[in-house]
Design a protein around this motif. Structure first.
Motif, PDB file in Angstrom:
ATOM      1  N   UNK A   7      34.664  43.513  38.097  1.00 17.26           N
ATOM      2  CA  UNK A   7      34.110  42.311  37.471  1.00 17.26           C
ATOM      3  C   UNK A   7      35.234  41.533  36.799  1.00 17.26           C
ATOM      4  N   UNK A   8      35.075  40.218  36.643  1.00 16.81           N
ATOM      5  CA  UNK A   8      36.135  39.423  36.019  1.00 16.81           C
ATOM      6  C   UNK A   8      36.365  39.863  34.564  1.00 16.81           C
ATOM      7  N   UNK A   9      37.617  39.775  34.144  1.00 11.64           N
ATOM      8  CA  UNK A   9      37.921  39.950  32.722  1.00 11.64           C
ATOM      9  C   UNK A   9      37.503  38.693  31.972  1.00 11.64           C
ATOM     10  N   UNK A  10      37.122  38.873  30.715  1.00 15.53           N
ATOM     11  CA  UNK A  10      36.859  37.734  29.836  1.00 15.53           C
ATOM     12  C   UNK A  10      38.059  37.613  28.907  1.00 15.53           C
ATOM     13  N   UNK A  11      38.752  36.494  28.997  1.00 18.65           N
ATOM     14  CA  UNK A  11      39.957  36.294  28.182  1.00 18.65           C
ATOM     15  C   UNK A  11      39.684  35.197  27.160  1.00 18.65           C
ATOM     16  N   UNK A  12      39.784  35.552  25.891  1.00 19.66           N
ATOM     17  CA  UNK A  12      39.527  34.584  24.830  1.00 19.66           C
ATOM     18  C   UNK A  12      40.851  34.158  24.224  1.00 19.66           C
ATOM     19  N   UNK A 100      31.833  28.646  40.591  1.00 19.44           N
ATOM     20  CA  UNK A 100      32.992  29.361  40.052  1.00 19.44           C
ATOM     21  C   UNK A 100      32.821  30.864  40.189  1.00 19.44           C
ATOM     22  N   UNK A 101      31.641  31.339  39.837  1.00 20.93           N
ATOM     23  CA  UNK A 101      31.358  32.774  39.926  1.00 20.93           C
ATOM     24  C   UNK A 101      31.407  33.233  41.379  1.00 20.93           C
ATOM     25  N   UNK A 102      30.911  32.406  42.260  1.00 21.23           N
ATOM     26  CA  UNK A 102      30.951  32.733  43.688  1.00 21.23           C
ATOM     27  C   UNK A 102      32.407  32.927  44.139  1.00 21.23           C
ATOM     28  N   UNK A 103      33.262  32.031  43.675  1.00 22.39           N
ATOM     29  CA  UNK A 103      34.674  32.116  44.041  1.00 22.39           C
ATOM     30  C   UNK A 103      35.298  33.391  43.473  1.00 22.39           C
ATOM     31  N   UNK A 104      34.963  33.714  42.227  1.00 20.24           N
ATOM     32  CA  UNK A 104      35.492  34.928  41.611  1.00 20.24           C
ATOM     33  C   UNK A 104      35.004  36.165  42.359  1.00 20.24           C
ATOM     34  N   UNK A 105      33.736  36.174  42.718  1.00 25.32           N
ATOM     35  CA  UNK A 105      33.204  37.345  43.405  1.00 25.32           C
ATOM     36  C   UNK A 105      33.837  37.506  44.789  1.00 25.32           C
ATOM     37  N   UNK A 107      36.774  36.559  45.690  1.00 21.46           N
ATOM     38  CA  UNK A 107      38.138  37.063  45.495  1.00 21.46           C
ATOM     39  C   UNK A 107      38.108  38.543  45.128  1.00 21.46           C
ATOM     40  N   UNK A 108      37.202  38.920  44.232  1.00 23.27           N
ATOM     41  CA  UNK A 108      37.112  40.324  43.808  1.00 23.27           C
ATOM     42  C   UNK A 108      36.795  41.217  45.000  1.00 23.27           C
ATOM     43  N   UNK A 109      36.014  40.682  45.919  1.00 22.26           N
ATOM     44  CA  UNK A 109      35.638  41.485  47.084  1.00 22.26           C
ATOM     45  C   UNK A 109      36.831  41.784  47.996  1.00 22.26           C
ATOM     46  N   UNK A 110      37.865  40.962  47.896  1.00 22.90           N
ATOM     47  CA  UNK A 110      39.063  41.261  48.688  1.00 22.90           C
ATOM     48  C   UNK A 110      40.062  42.065  47.874  1.00 22.90           C
ATOM     49  N   UNK A 111      39.659  42.501  46.677  1.00 17.69           N
ATOM     50  CA  UNK A 111      40.530  43.347  45.878  1.00 17.69           C
ATOM     51  C   UNK A 111      41.314  42.609  44.805  1.00 17.69           C
TER      52      UNK A 111
END
Lengths: 252, 252
Positions: A7-12, A100-105, A107-111
């Protein structure tokens, strides 16, 4: 083989108030996000108020990584999307939260390791931070727009969970919601229509067919279960019995 | 003619804390909801803490209607969806937030008055309230689930605004984001390749074609504007000029 999806990191970036970091952690946990990163927090860290607000998600705070600047904090990530309000003057793609979430997912799916970057409560993101991000996510709002940090995290977390959620859009509770068999329904129709005929409700004969059709449609629309069909048949029996009793009393 | 579309009312049943009502009002305003109804609030009303938390959305609190029970509060509405957590033992359709909002919007478009009913912080909704609702909305969460009242209102409000939002999923800022004309791009390609040939970078000749294709693809991927193409050409000129200067110094 699919690589494990992270899952994406949340960076504050430079959060000012511990409360907001705690509330952000709690929002994250609701939607299955767990990696929290802080860039140069303006509040002291570790933070007591953050722990209070995090109730139940203190593990996310305890594991949070803290870095002095954006370059170090963003170093491990392959795809970083920044959340910003409207009007920033950069040439970057702007995504809706869903896109945006779709793009993150994807990308995450390719590692890829992915992250969402949130600006501080007042200052937002600075130019150095923006220059290290791939694109922007903007949350749509009405004219009035006063989302706080934890609310922005909440909405993005929600979209993240939703993007993999296979819950059907509309459902009824599986345990009790088996729709009635056509056998039970036909039984109900015939029972009801027989009693309505006896009571001379389906009258005049020329209109009987239409009336029956409308009543059946009304019943079908409520998506009854077997148990509910039996309940209704019980009600019909009870009503009819009462009527006969009443009749007997009136005409002894 | 389309009748005017009214956004769903937000109905809070027996809210316990003024803060939460205020935060809910603020969440509403972010997403264009304005009609707030309270059923038998357990906090005093009007409420000072609610006003503090509502910052900027006090008008919603001021216009809020208060009723002693659900029957009166829900009386004017044609479609009422209840938000609940998992596990309630009723036979009703359960919608995802998106599907629930879609149903509310479709009803509103035919002129129906619609509402979303939220339970109190602890008790949730009671059986009488549930019996007056058409269906249920459940917000998907991870195992850990601790959404508060205002967060639930926020997520439903977000889905409401989103359901009518025509923002394209991905866009670039219109004012500055016109992609470069093919004329400008061809100019860049030729300029760059000419200088790379001169520098003997595109070597050996057998690989030249592939190298050129890869470099062009890399450039195309960044979706440059006319201005950016000009900037890059300026960079090339500067780098080349510097090299010649260097050469002159080395070999005077």
């Amino acid at each position: 083989m699919t690589p494990p999806l992270t899952a994406p990191a949340v960076i504050l970036s430079q959060p000012q108030m511990g409360e907001n970091v705690g509330a952000a952690a709690r929002a994250m946990k609701n939607f299955g996000l767990s990696e929290l990163v802080l860039i140069a927090p303006k509040c002291e860290w570790p933070n007591e108020r953050a722990q209070m607000l995090a109730s139940g998600s203190g593990d996310i705070l305890d594991a949070a990584k803290v870095y002095p600047d954006a370059a170090e904090a963003l170093a491990p990530y392959n795809l970083v999307l920044a959340t910003t309000a409207r009007g920033r003057d950069v040439v970057k793609q702007i995504h809706t939260p869903e896109a945006g979430i779709e793009r993150l997912r994807a990308a995450a799916q390719t590692g890829a390791r992915t992250a969402i970057l949130f600006g501080g409560e007042r200052a937002g993101l600075d130019n150095e931070e923006m220059s290290l991000t791939d694109a922007v996510i903007t949350i749509p709002t009405a004219e009035f727009s006063s989302l706080n940090l934890a609310q922005a995290v909440l909405l993005l977390g929600y979209e993240w969970l939703k993007s993999a959620d296979t819950t059907p859009p509309v459902r009824t509770r599986a345990s009790i919601a088996q729709p009635a068999s056509r056998f039970e329904l036909t039984g109900l129709f015939e029972h009801l229509e027989q009693e309505l005929d006896a009571a001379e409700f389906l009258f005049p004969p020329a209109k009987r067919e239409t009336m029956v059709r409308n009543i059946r449609a009304m019943i079908m629309r409520s998506g009854l279960t077997d148990q509910e069909v039996r309940t209704i048949r019980g009600m019909i029996v009870a009503l009819v019995r009462n009527k006969y009793r009443g009749s007997k009393k009136d005409n002894p």
